[in-house]
Enzyme design. Structure first.
Site, PDB file in Angstrom:
ATOM      1  N   LEU A 168       0.876  -1.181   0.000  1.00 61.29           N
ATOM      2  CA  LEU A 168       0.000   0.000   0.000  1.00 61.29           C
ATOM      3  C   LEU A 168       0.905   1.221   0.000  1.00 61.29           C
ATOM      4  O   LEU A 168       1.746   1.367   0.906  1.00 61.29           O
ATOM      5  CB  LEU A 168      -0.874   0.023   1.263  1.00 61.29           C
ATOM      6  CG  LEU A 168      -1.781  -1.192   1.490  1.00 61.29           C
ATOM      7  CD1 LEU A 168      -2.316  -1.195   2.923  1.00 61.29           C
ATOM      8  CD2 LEU A 168      -2.938  -1.174   0.491  1.00 61.29           C
ATOM      9  N   SER A 192       5.523  -1.288  -0.431  1.00 60.92           N
ATOM     10  CA  SER A 192       5.200  -0.709  -1.741  1.00 60.92           C
ATOM     11  C   SER A 192       6.391   0.065  -2.286  1.00 60.92           C
ATOM     12  O   SER A 192       7.164   0.649  -1.535  1.00 60.92           O
ATOM     13  CB  SER A 192       4.013   0.252  -1.590  1.00 60.92           C
ATOM     14  OG  SER A 192       3.921   1.106  -2.713  1.00 60.92           O
ATOM     15  N   TYR A 247       7.498  -1.649  -9.493  1.00 62.85           N
ATOM     16  CA  TYR A 247       7.042  -1.367 -10.850  1.00 62.85           C
ATOM     17  C   TYR A 247       8.304  -1.221 -11.683  1.00 62.85           C
ATOM     18  O   TYR A 247       9.387  -0.945 -11.144  1.00 62.85           O
ATOM     19  CB  TYR A 247       6.297  -0.031 -10.905  1.00 62.85           C
ATOM     20  CG  TYR A 247       4.981   0.005 -10.166  1.00 62.85           C
ATOM     21  CD1 TYR A 247       3.884  -0.716 -10.617  1.00 62.85           C
ATOM     22  CD2 TYR A 247       4.825   0.802  -9.027  1.00 62.85           C
ATOM     23  CE1 TYR A 247       2.668  -0.654  -9.951  1.00 62.85           C
ATOM     24  CE2 TYR A 247       3.610   0.868  -8.362  1.00 62.85           C
ATOM     25  CZ  TYR A 247       2.530   0.140  -8.829  1.00 62.85           C
ATOM     26  OH  TYR A 247       1.324   0.198  -8.177  1.00 62.85           O
ATOM     27  N   THR A 263       4.220  -5.722  -9.871  1.00 65.85           N
ATOM     28  CA  THR A 263       2.813  -5.403 -10.133  1.00 65.85           C
ATOM     29  C   THR A 263       2.633  -5.115 -11.624  1.00 65.85           C
ATOM     30  O   THR A 263       3.316  -4.255 -12.180  1.00 65.85           O
ATOM     31  CB  THR A 263       2.368  -4.200  -9.273  1.00 65.85           C
ATOM     32  OG1 THR A 263       2.557  -4.560  -7.903  1.00 65.85           O
ATOM     33  CG2 THR A 263       0.918  -3.849  -9.508  1.00 65.85           C
ATOM     34  N   LYS A 271       2.168  -9.916  -9.575  1.00 69.40           N
ATOM     35  CA  LYS A 271       0.914  -9.495  -8.916  1.00 69.40           C
ATOM     36  C   LYS A 271       0.001  -8.775  -9.903  1.00 69.40           C
ATOM     37  O   LYS A 271       0.426  -7.825 -10.563  1.00 69.40           O
ATOM     38  CB  LYS A 271       1.246  -8.549  -7.752  1.00 69.40           C
ATOM     39  CG  LYS A 271       0.028  -7.911  -7.080  1.00 69.40           C
ATOM     40  CD  LYS A 271       0.449  -7.109  -5.861  1.00 69.40           C
ATOM     41  CE  LYS A 271      -0.720  -6.496  -5.124  1.00 69.40           C
ATOM     42  NZ  LYS A 271      -1.212  -5.259  -5.709  1.00 69.40           N
ATOM     43  N   SER A 299      -4.900 -10.752  -8.360  1.00 71.02           N
ATOM     44  CA  SER A 299      -5.293  -9.443  -7.808  1.00 71.02           C
ATOM     45  C   SER A 299      -5.879  -8.583  -8.909  1.00 71.02           C
ATOM     46  O   SER A 299      -5.475  -8.683 -10.069  1.00 71.02           O
ATOM     47  CB  SER A 299      -4.059  -8.737  -7.225  1.00 71.02           C
ATOM     48  OG  SER A 299      -4.379  -7.440  -6.750  1.00 71.02           O
ATOM     49  N   HIS A 348      -5.968  -5.294  -7.960  1.00 73.11           N
ATOM     50  CA  HIS A 348      -5.526  -4.054  -7.325  1.00 73.11           C
ATOM     51  C   HIS A 348      -6.624  -3.497  -6.394  1.00 73.11           C
ATOM     52  O   HIS A 348      -6.820  -2.290  -6.292  1.00 73.11           O
ATOM     53  CB  HIS A 348      -5.153  -3.019  -8.397  1.00 73.11           C
ATOM     54  CG  HIS A 348      -3.943  -2.197  -8.066  1.00 73.11           C
ATOM     55  ND1 HIS A 348      -2.717  -2.393  -8.649  1.00 73.11           N
ATOM     56  CD2 HIS A 348      -3.769  -1.163  -7.212  1.00 73.11           C
ATOM     57  CE1 HIS A 348      -1.849  -1.504  -8.183  1.00 73.11           C
ATOM     58  NE2 HIS A 348      -2.459  -0.743  -7.298  1.00 73.11           N
ATOM     59  N   GLY A 351      -7.851  -8.867  -2.371  1.00 73.43           N
ATOM     60  CA  GLY A 351      -9.036  -8.196  -2.905  1.00 73.43           C
ATOM     61  C   GLY A 351     -10.270  -8.611  -2.133  1.00 73.43           C
ATOM     62  O   GLY A 351     -10.806  -9.701  -2.363  1.00 73.43           O
ATOM     63  N   GLY A 352     -10.693  -7.776  -1.192  1.00 70.30           N
ATOM     64  CA  GLY A 352     -11.921  -8.044  -0.457  1.00 70.30           C
ATOM     65  C   GLY A 352     -11.799  -9.080   0.644  1.00 70.30           C
ATOM     66  O   GLY A 352     -12.822  -9.490   1.200  1.00 70.30           O
TER      67      GLY A 352
HETATM   68  C1  FNR Z   1      -3.012  -0.254  -3.116  1.00 76.42           C
HETATM   69  N1  FNR Z   1      -2.492  -1.314  -3.876  1.00 76.42           N
HETATM   70  C2  FNR Z   1      -1.187  -1.248  -4.320  1.00 76.42           C
HETATM   71  N2  FNR Z   1      -0.661  -2.283  -5.037  1.00 76.42           N
HETATM   72  C3  FNR Z   1       0.622  -2.244  -5.461  1.00 76.42           C
HETATM   73  O1  FNR Z   1       1.078  -3.199  -6.092  1.00 76.42           O
HETATM   74  N3  FNR Z   1       1.413  -1.154  -5.178  1.00 76.42           N
HETATM   75  C4  FNR Z   1       0.967  -0.084  -4.470  1.00 76.42           C
HETATM   76  O2  FNR Z   1       1.693   0.875  -4.212  1.00 76.42           O
HETATM   77  C5  FNR Z   1      -0.394  -0.106  -4.043  1.00 76.42           C
HETATM   78  N4  FNR Z   1      -0.918   0.946  -3.351  1.00 76.42           N
HETATM   79  C6  FNR Z   1      -2.201   0.877  -2.866  1.00 76.42           C
HETATM   80  C7  FNR Z   1      -2.683   1.923  -2.096  1.00 76.42           C
HETATM   81  C8  FNR Z   1      -3.962   1.858  -1.564  1.00 76.42           C
HETATM   82  C9  FNR Z   1      -4.463   2.978  -0.732  1.00 76.42           C
HETATM   83  C10 FNR Z   1      -4.755   0.705  -1.804  1.00 76.42           C
HETATM   84  C11 FNR Z   1      -6.147   0.581  -1.194  1.00 76.42           C
HETATM   85  C12 FNR Z   1      -4.290  -0.326  -2.576  1.00 76.42           C
HETATM   86  C13 FNR Z   1      -3.287  -2.559  -4.080  1.00 76.42           C
HETATM   87  C14 FNR Z   1      -3.076  -3.526  -2.915  1.00 76.42           C
HETATM   88  O3  FNR Z   1      -1.765  -4.045  -2.906  1.00 76.42           O
HETATM   89  C15 FNR Z   1      -4.035  -4.712  -2.949  1.00 76.42           C
HETATM   90  O4  FNR Z   1      -3.967  -5.335  -4.208  1.00 76.42           O
HETATM   91  C16 FNR Z   1      -5.497  -4.340  -2.650  1.00 76.42           C
HETATM   92  O5  FNR Z   1      -5.578  -3.306  -1.697  1.00 76.42           O
HETATM   93  C17 FNR Z   1      -6.245  -5.573  -2.128  1.00 76.42           C
HETATM   94  O6  FNR Z   1      -7.608  -5.311  -1.976  1.00 76.42           O
HETATM   95  P1  FNR Z   1      -8.292  -4.883  -0.584  1.00 76.42           P
HETATM   96  O7  FNR Z   1      -7.790  -5.808   0.509  1.00 76.42           O
HETATM   97  O8  FNR Z   1      -7.918  -3.455  -0.333  1.00 76.42           O
HETATM   98  O9  FNR Z   1      -9.739  -5.083  -0.860  1.00 76.42           O
END
Ligand code: FNR
Length: 342
Positions: free
Chosen positions: A78, A104, A126, A152, A213, A235, A237, A269-270
């Protein structure tokens, strides 16, 4: 449901703790938030418990790419966590020290602050438009002790959100090395020409296993493995990219079938409870990862909030396994989820 894992309560506490922009950034999904909603609904699969099984001991332990973990559970990457709490990723990593933590590439905390407090961790990456900057960041991640890279692949462009907000421009993205450009500099944008060949490139420059991912299809999973991926992470995202994309609980069985035991498969995811983690494992995932709930817990309660959430999810998983009649994670099989008996 214990207050520490209740997603509605956590979200409400986070909303009270955060300013409007930060809360919206966290909560929002792409488009009309169809996938955001479907991700949650996807896990509402009825369970078919087995009775008269010996569950006098229940063992949630497993390993992820060879790293032993107390539960098949992790923290998804995140970005921008210091927007949600002053201690950001350091607090999350401390709270998650008993689980697997994924940093992240948009982290607001440098590797030097993270490593003294983190348990086992992986680094999400990335391929940035500036390849050299990508290489330098990965070298730092390797030197700091990352055990795997999480590449990702679902974000060639950032999906337009239902309530778009942007992190404050001045927020430092320290994982990109002190003195380097921040997330809003074009050199740090994600390369839209990422391809299968990059999987091998990331493996070569890091010497680490590469987890891909953002996979939602069996054919993509097979191609990633052929290109050198060590594991596949199902995922979308968190519903923040292609709105209308298939829910991860729905996509998971197809990917698991395509991978066919050749590699570990993870999902996010969820996922909102230990019961959802049990469902994910029953459908063939090796581990499930949580996103938003961790950030809500961070915003509302810092280290203690994150720890309490993850301990609560772990306890729910233990209970779900016991009541499903499973003494070990290997006993979580598709037959336990209605309609998907083999
Ligand atoms: C993310 N996600 C994400 N994924 C990633 O690969 N790099 C990142 O920097 C981020 N940043 C990010 C920020 C915020 C605020 C959110 C909510 C999500 C996606 C994250 O890794 C993940 O795939 C999802 O959040 C999973 O779903 P849930 O648990 O939020 O429903």
């Amino acid at each position: 449901m214990a207050a520490s894992t209740n997603p509605d309560l956590l979200a409400a506490q986070a909303r009270a703790a955060l300013d409007r922009d930060a809360y919206d950034y966290l909560a929002t999904g792409a488009g009309q938030e169809v996938t955001l909603t479907e991700n949650l609904a996807g896990w509402r699969l009825p369970l078919r418990p087995r009775v008269l099984r010996d569950v006098s001991t229940v063992d949630t332990e497993t390993s992820l790419l060879g790293t032993p973990v107390a539960a098949p559970l992790g923290v998804a990457p995140l970005g921008f966590q210091r927007w949600f709490h002053p201690d950001g990723e350091v607090a999350t990593a401390k709270g998650a020290a008993a689980s697997l933590f994924v940093l992240s590439m948009r982290a607001t905390t440098g590797f030097d602050q993270l490593t003294p407090v983190a348990g086992p961790w992986w680094c999400q990456v990335y391929r940035l438009q500036d390849r050299q900057l990508t290489v330098e960041t990965i070298r730092q991640a390797v030197a700091a002790g990352a055990r795997a890279l999480v590449l990702t692949v679902d974000t060639p462009y950032a999906g337009e959100k239902a309530r778009p907000t942007e992190p404050p421009a001045g927020l430092p993205v320290n994982a990109l090395l002190p003195g380097q450009p921040g997330w809003d500099d074009p050199r740090c944008w994600v390369a839209a020409d990422l391809s299968l060949a990059d999987i091998g490139w990331f493996r070569e420059i890091s010497g680490l296993p590469v987890v891909v991912k953002g996979v939602l299809r069996g054919d993509d999973a097979r191609e990633c493995l052929a290109a050198g991926a060590a594991a596949i992470w199902v995922s979308n995202h968190g519903g923040r990219q292609l709105d209308g994309a298939v829910a991860t609980a729905t996509a998971l069985p197809e990917v698991v079938a395509a991978v066919a035991d050749r590699a570990e498969v993870y999902v996010d995811g969820g996922v909102r409870s230990g019961r959802d983690v049990a469902r994910a494992l029953a459908l063939g995932a090796r581990a499930a990862f949580l996103g938003r709930p961790v950030a809500w817990a961070l915003a509302a309660g810092g280290v203690a909030g994150v720890r309490s959430l993850l301990d609560g999810i772990h306890a729910e998983l233990w209970e779900a396994m016991a009541l499903l009649g499973c003494a070990t994670v290997d006993e979580l099989i598709p037959d336990l989820v209605t309609g998907l008996a083999q």
